[in-house]
Write an enzyme that holds these catalytic residues in place. Sequence first.
Site, PDB file in Angstrom:
ATOM      1  N   HIS A  83      42.120  36.846  41.105  1.00 38.12           N
ATOM      2  CA  HIS A  83      42.873  37.748  40.224  1.00 38.12           C
ATOM      3  C   HIS A  83      44.186  38.188  40.874  1.00 38.12           C
ATOM      4  O   HIS A  83      45.246  38.105  40.264  1.00 38.12           O
ATOM      5  CB  HIS A  83      41.980  38.939  39.891  1.00 38.12           C
ATOM      6  CG  HIS A  83      42.660  40.073  39.202  1.00 38.12           C
ATOM      7  ND1 HIS A  83      43.239  39.951  37.962  1.00 38.12           N
ATOM      8  CD2 HIS A  83      42.844  41.364  39.590  1.00 38.12           C
ATOM      9  CE1 HIS A  83      43.759  41.122  37.612  1.00 38.12           C
ATOM     10  NE2 HIS A  83      43.543  41.987  38.582  1.00 38.12           N
ATOM     11  N   HIS A  85      44.454  46.638  42.894  1.00 36.45           N
ATOM     12  CA  HIS A  85      45.069  47.304  41.746  1.00 36.45           C
ATOM     13  C   HIS A  85      44.602  48.746  41.654  1.00 36.45           C
ATOM     14  O   HIS A  85      43.435  49.051  41.878  1.00 36.45           O
ATOM     15  CB  HIS A  85      44.727  46.575  40.438  1.00 36.45           C
ATOM     16  CG  HIS A  85      45.614  45.393  40.200  1.00 36.45           C
ATOM     17  ND1 HIS A  85      45.240  44.350  39.393  1.00 36.45           N
ATOM     18  CD2 HIS A  85      46.847  45.101  40.663  1.00 36.45           C
ATOM     19  CE1 HIS A  85      46.211  43.449  39.372  1.00 36.45           C
ATOM     20  NE2 HIS A  85      47.201  43.889  40.133  1.00 36.45           N
ATOM     21  N   ASP A 126      44.034  50.673  39.228  1.00 35.54           N
ATOM     22  CA  ASP A 126      42.958  51.015  38.306  1.00 35.54           C
ATOM     23  C   ASP A 126      41.594  50.645  38.893  1.00 35.54           C
ATOM     24  O   ASP A 126      40.561  50.866  38.278  1.00 35.54           O
ATOM     25  CB  ASP A 126      43.165  50.389  36.904  1.00 35.54           C
ATOM     26  CG  ASP A 126      43.343  48.893  36.938  1.00 35.54           C
ATOM     27  OD1 ASP A 126      43.710  48.358  38.002  1.00 35.54           O
ATOM     28  OD2 ASP A 126      43.130  48.247  35.894  1.00 35.54           O
ATOM     29  N   HIS A 127      41.597  50.102  40.123  1.00 37.67           N
ATOM     30  CA  HIS A 127      40.333  49.823  40.803  1.00 37.67           C
ATOM     31  C   HIS A 127      40.186  50.578  42.123  1.00 37.67           C
ATOM     32  O   HIS A 127      39.084  50.688  42.645  1.00 37.67           O
ATOM     33  CB  HIS A 127      40.173  48.321  41.030  1.00 37.67           C
ATOM     34  CG  HIS A 127      39.984  47.571  39.753  1.00 37.67           C
ATOM     35  ND1 HIS A 127      38.776  47.122  39.300  1.00 37.67           N
ATOM     36  CD2 HIS A 127      40.888  47.243  38.782  1.00 37.67           C
ATOM     37  CE1 HIS A 127      38.921  46.541  38.121  1.00 37.67           C
ATOM     38  NE2 HIS A 127      40.193  46.600  37.786  1.00 37.67           N
ATOM     39  N   ASP A 168      38.105  42.368  38.586  1.00 38.83           N
ATOM     40  CA  ASP A 168      38.900  41.511  37.705  1.00 38.83           C
ATOM     41  C   ASP A 168      38.902  40.108  38.297  1.00 38.83           C
ATOM     42  O   ASP A 168      38.974  39.951  39.508  1.00 38.83           O
ATOM     43  CB  ASP A 168      40.350  42.024  37.618  1.00 38.83           C
ATOM     44  CG  ASP A 168      40.414  43.360  36.884  1.00 38.83           C
ATOM     45  OD1 ASP A 168      39.402  43.741  36.265  1.00 38.83           O
ATOM     46  OD2 ASP A 168      41.474  44.015  36.941  1.00 38.83           O
ATOM     47  N   GLU A 198      34.053  42.063  33.972  1.00 40.66           N
ATOM     48  CA  GLU A 198      35.164  42.665  33.237  1.00 40.66           C
ATOM     49  C   GLU A 198      35.300  41.916  31.917  1.00 40.66           C
ATOM     50  O   GLU A 198      34.817  40.789  31.780  1.00 40.66           O
ATOM     51  CB  GLU A 198      36.458  42.534  34.045  1.00 40.66           C
ATOM     52  CG  GLU A 198      36.919  41.084  34.221  1.00 40.66           C
ATOM     53  CD  GLU A 198      38.418  40.905  33.989  1.00 40.66           C
ATOM     54  OE1 GLU A 198      38.990  41.667  33.173  1.00 40.66           O
ATOM     55  OE2 GLU A 198      39.004  40.019  34.612  1.00 40.66           O
ATOM     56  N   LYS A 242      -0.452  23.221  52.406  1.00 39.24           N
ATOM     57  CA  LYS A 242      -0.553  21.776  52.598  1.00 39.24           C
ATOM     58  C   LYS A 242      -1.731  21.197  51.834  1.00 39.24           C
ATOM     59  O   LYS A 242      -1.632  20.123  51.252  1.00 39.24           O
ATOM     60  CB  LYS A 242      -0.656  21.452  54.090  1.00 39.24           C
ATOM     61  CG  LYS A 242       0.716  21.520  54.755  1.00 39.24           C
ATOM     62  CD  LYS A 242       0.704  21.039  56.183  1.00 39.24           C
ATOM     63  CE  LYS A 242       2.094  21.172  56.785  1.00 39.24           C
ATOM     64  NZ  LYS A 242       2.053  21.444  58.227  1.00 39.24           N
TER      65      LYS A 242
HETATM   66 ZN   LIG Z   1      43.309  44.120  38.383  1.00 40.39          ZN
END
Ligand SMILES: [Zn+2]
Lengths: 595, 643
Positions: free
Chosen positions: A156, A69, A71-72, A177, A202, A461
Site C-alpha cells: 500500500h 498513514h 488515519d492508521h 490498507d 479494509e 505407525k
Molecule cells: Zn493508508
Amino acid sequence: MPEIKITPLGAGQEVGRSCLLLTMGGKNIMLDCGMHMGYNDDRRFPDFSYISDGPISAFIDCVIISHFHLDHCGALPYMSEMVGYNGPIYMTHPTKAIAPILLEDMRKVSVEKKGEMNFFTSQMIKDCMKKVIAVTLHQSVMVDNDIEIKAYYAGHVLGAAMFWIRVGSQSVVYTGDYNMTPDRHLGAAWIDKCRPDLLISESTYATTIRDSKRCREKDFLKKVHECVDKGGKVLIPVFALGRAQELCILLETYWERMNLKAPIYFALGLTEKANNYYKMFITWTNQKIRKTFVQRNMFDFKHIKAFDRQYIDNPGPMVVFATPGMLHAGLSLQIFKKWAPNENNMIIMPGFCVQGTVGHKILNGAKTVEFENRQIVEVKMSVEYMSFSAHADAKGIMQLIQHCEPRNVMLVHGEAAKIDFLKEKIQQEFNLQCFSPANGETSVITTPVKIPVDVSLPLLKAEAKKFSGLTPDPKRRRTLHGVLLMKENSMCLMDVDEACKEAGINRHVVRFTSTLNINDPGPSLTTAHKIHGYIREKLPLCSVIFSEGEISIESVLVKVEGDDDDQKSVYVSWTNQDEELGSQILNLINHMGKV
Amino acid sequence: MKLYCLSNDPNKPCHILTFREVTMMLDCGLSMQSLLNFLPLSFVPSNKLMNMANWMPCDTSDPDLEGELKENGDRVFVDSPPEFCPPLDKLIDFSQVDVILISNYLCMMALPFITEGTGFKGRVYATEPTLQIGRLLLEELVIYIEQCPKCNFASQWKNFVHKCPYPLNEAFKPKSWKQIYNMNNVNASLSRIQMVGYNEKIDLYGALQVIPASSGYCLGSANWIISTEHEKIVYLSGSSTLTTHPRPMDHHALKNADILIMSDLTQTPISNPDSMLGVLCVVVGLTLRGGGNVLIPCYPTGVVYDLFECLSGKMQESGVANCPMFFISPVADMSLAYSNILAEWLSSVKQNKVYAPEEPFPHALLVKNNKLKHFKHIYSEGFSTDFQEPCVVFCGHPSLRFGDVVQFIELWGNNPRNCIVFTEPDYDYIEALAPYQPLQIKVAHCAIDTSLNFTQANKLIRDLKPKTLVVPECYTQPPVANPNLTELVIGNHPDSTLIPYKWGEVINLPLKRKQGQVLIETNVAQKIVPVEVKPGISLSTVTGSLNVKDNIHKIQELSDIKSKPVKYEWGTLNITEFLQKLSQEGITDAKVESLGGNVVVIHLQAEDALIQLEDNSTHVVCNADEKLRTKLRNIVMQCLKEF
Ligand SMILES: [Zn+2]
C-alpha cells in the site's frame, strides 16, 4: 466454544481513523491507532474511554500499526503519552522511520497553523516512538508467551504490512490498507495459506473494479499535458510519502519522453528526505526498482524541483505536488484557494478524501467552498478524481480471501453501503460468515477447538500400516483409536497397552467364547466357507479374513469343528471391546443355522 | 537421524542431515585451499610468472607432464586455471537433497556445483543479504577467473602428487578438483534461493520446521534451528559474539537443543580481532607516512566495511587523511550500495541511523568526499587519472591467485617502503606469497576473524546446554600449528555428549523420535471422560476419524457410526466378590477349581458354562444362550474397573 471479539473504535463502517480492539485467548490487542482527518475536535481520536477511563496499559497487551498513514497511526502519541500506554507497539522498520515525521508534520499544521489545543507535543512523539519495536517481514515475533505476530507485505505504501496474529490455536489476519496489483514503486500484497479464523480486511474500494492501471496512468498524463499546454496550472494534493513518489516517477519519465518544459514542483520541504527513505528501504519497493538501484536511483528526479511559496503567483503553466492529500489544511489548501477561481487550472485528487475535508466537498461537485473565516472560494478550476490510492478493489479483496482461506471475514475501513454490497458477494462466493461491526459494536466469532496432544509414534505407525494395507478406497475414512494419558503437565495419546504400562496399572482382558451347534453335513471346512460367505454378505463394511479354517471379522474369531456328519460346533470368540460386533455375529450364525 | 560430512574444511562446511525422511544440506561451502597450489593468473603478461622454471619429479620423464609444474624457491606450482575442491559427491546423490540451508554468504560458494547439472530439485533457503552479497562473491570469482583465460589445462600432475615437494604432496584429493562454474550456472543456481527473514518459521513438508536465527557474524548470517514438536536440532555455523556491524547473535533461540552441530569456529584462535585491527591501523599509518603504499587483499564485503570506517578515522588522526583509499573489485559498487540498503540486518546503532535518515555505513559519505574511490578493475575508465600514491588499496582475491591484487604485487612488490597487510583469515599468507618470492615489500599479518574462538564457543556450549554436541574432529584436538595449546579445543561438557565427525563420515545421531502431535477437535474433545486411575494420572479412550494433511494429524468426530465409545477394563477380579454376585443373580452351583498359578476356573454346571480367571484376564465360555452370557458379562463388569 472459544471466541474472538472485535470492537472497532474507528473504521467500523467508515473510512478514516482505523482503530480496532481484538480480544482472543484472554489477550487484548489494538490494531492501528489512527486519527480522523475530517474533524478538529474530540472526534478526531478514537474513544479510548471505551477501554478504560484512565491509562490503558493494564488492558492492552500490544499495539500493532499497519502503516504510516495518519488515519492508521495518527492517534498513537495521544494514546501512549496522553491517555497512557506503556506496552509494546509493533510496526515495520520503514513505518518506524517515517511515521514520526508525518506525525510531527501534522502536529505542526494542527497546533501551529490551526491553533488546536489538547494535542500531543514533539517530545511526546519521540517518547512514543521509543516504545516501538520494529519487525521485519515474515519474522515470527513472540509478544509474550502466548501472542505471536508475523508481518506480510501489503504493497500500500512503503513499509505497509498486513499482520497475522495468533494466540493459542486462534488466529486473525489484519490487512491494514493493501494493494493486490503492483505499481510503479511497490509490489503487490502477498500472504500465504495461513487459514486464519478471521480475516479483517479494509474495504475502501469495496464496490470498485478498477480499470487497468495503464489506462488510468495514460488518462492522468493526458489531462496534465492538456492543461499545461493551454497555460493552466495543475495542483496535485498528495501525502508526503507514498502515492507522491509513484506519480513523480510517472511524470518524470513522461516529461523526459515528451520533452516538456513546464516546471514540476514538489512542495514538501522533505522531498529529499522522503526520497532518502525510499533509497534506504529500497528492499521494500518492487522488483524493478530493486534491480536497477545501483545504476540509477529511481528517486533522484531530474525534472522535479523544490517548490517555494512565492511560485504560487508565478504566471504560466506548472504542475505542483503539495501536501496534505485531502486538502484539509496546509500548503495544498493555500494553493487551492489561489488557483480554484481560474477555469484554466486543474486539480487532480489522486486519493480518497474523508468526509468533512475540502477535498471531499469539491469531489462531490461543490462549486463554492466556505472557510472558517467566512472566506468563500469559487471553484472554477476543473476537478479530477483519479484513484491512485493503492487500495485493493473488490477483485483484490476476493483474491486475498482466496489466498489465505479464512474461516470468517470482517470488513472495516469502508462505507456502510459499499461494505454491504461486498459482504453479500463474499457470502455468496465463499460461503463465509462476514461481519461488519459499527464503531463501538462488538462482533463475536466462535472458533473450533483444536487441542494439540502428543501422540506415541507406534500408535500412528500401526494405524498407517493398517490403512496402507487396505485396498484403496477414497470413501474409506481413517480412524484412530487410542488412550489419552493425562498427567499434570502433559497429555499423550497412545495404544491401550502402552497407556496402562505408563500409568502403572494392569489391563484386564475379558473374553467371551460362545459355542453354537448347527446341522450342516459335509466337511467342516465347507461349513466354514459358507459362514464366511454369509458374513461377508451381511457385513460388507467389515474386513473379513479367512485363513486356515478360521474366520476373523475385525478382531472377532469364528472357528468350525466337527466330523463330516451333520452336527458342527461353531465357536465365536471376542473381547469385551468388540461386544457389539461379537454378539451380532453370533446372532447371524445362529440365524443362518436355522434357515 | 544421520549426519554426513562432505567438506574437508570446517570453515567452508557442507553437511547432509537426514531426519524424518527429509534430506537437508547444511551449508555448501567451497574449500579453496587448492588455489594455493596454482600459479597466479595475471591479465597482463608477467615476466616473473612466465619465466618460472619447469619442474619435473626426479626419475620421471613423462612427456605429458612437461610444462605442467613450475618451480619457484622451494615451492612447486601447477600452471593451469585454478581448481577447486567441491563437496564430496560420493556419499549422497544431490538429486535426493530436499532442502539446502545456507548460513551466510561465505558458506555458499559451492552452490552451483550442487544444484546445477546434478538433477537437484530441492529448495534453497537463505536470508536476503546472504543471497545478494553471496551473488557478488560468486560473480567476482567467476569474473576473476574468466578474465584470464588459459589455453592449457594441466591434468597429468595429479598422478605424480606423491613425488612433489611440500605442500603440493599433501594436496587434499586433487583428482576430485574441478574447474570453476560459469556465470550461467551462478545465475541458475541463485535463482533457486528463496529469501527468508530472521525468525521466519519455514515449514518443510509438514514434517519439520526450520528457523534462521541471527548469528552476528556478517550481514544476514544465520544459525538454523530445525525442530519438530518434540525435537530440536541446532546447526551453528559462522557466529560472532563481538559487536561489529551485523545484527547481534540470537542466543536464546539456540538453547536446550537435543543436538547442537557446531562448525566454522575462528581460524585465528590465538589472536584477537580488536588488537589485530589496532596493529593494522598502526601499520597503515606508518607506511603512508613513510611514503609507501598499503595493499590489503580482501573479499569485496564483510570486515572490509569495518576497515573503511576504522581506517578513515585513524588516517585522519595520523595526519595521512589526504591519502585516498581505493576499493577495486568487479562488484565494488554493488557491495557499497547493497550494504547501505540492508538496514534491517544491521546492529541497532547502524539501524538507528536510517531513521535520521542517514546511510548506516559511513562509506557512502567517504565515497561522496572522495576519500574512498571504487573501481571495477584497475583498467576501468578513470582509474589511471584518479590513482595517486601513497594510497591504500583494497582488492581481491585474498588467495593472491587472481584478481587485481596480482597486478599490485607486480607493481609494489619490489619496494620495501610498501606494505601488504593480510586481514582475511582464509589463506596462509606465506603460501599465498610463495609464487611471488623474493619480494621486498613489507608483510604484515593481521588476520581478523570475528567468529567464535574456543573460549567463546565453550562458554556458549555451557549456556546452551545441548544434550548432544557434534563437532568436527579437529576441534577436539589442539591446532596442528600449536599442539601444546591444549585449551584450544572444544572440551568435554558434563551436560552434553560429545560426538566428533570428520570428512567422508556418516554418523548416526542419537535422536529417536517417540512422539508426534495430533490435534483433537472440539467434538472429539468433548467426549473425553478422564478416569483417574492413580493420583494425578487419568486415562480416557479417544476415537475419531484421522485426517492427515501436510503431515498434520487431526482427530475429528466419526460422523456416521453411532457406536458406544470403547472402554477398557483394568485391575484384578476378586473371586469372592464374583461368587457373591453370581449367587445374588441366582447362580448358586458355581464350582471353583484352581489350576495352579493364579489360574482359577469356575464351572457353572446347570448353565453349561465356565469362567476362567487369571490376574489380567477373564474368559467366559458358554453356549449360544445370549441371556446367560449377558448376565455373566454384567457380573464380570461389576467386578472390574474401567476407563
Ligand atoms: Zn493508508
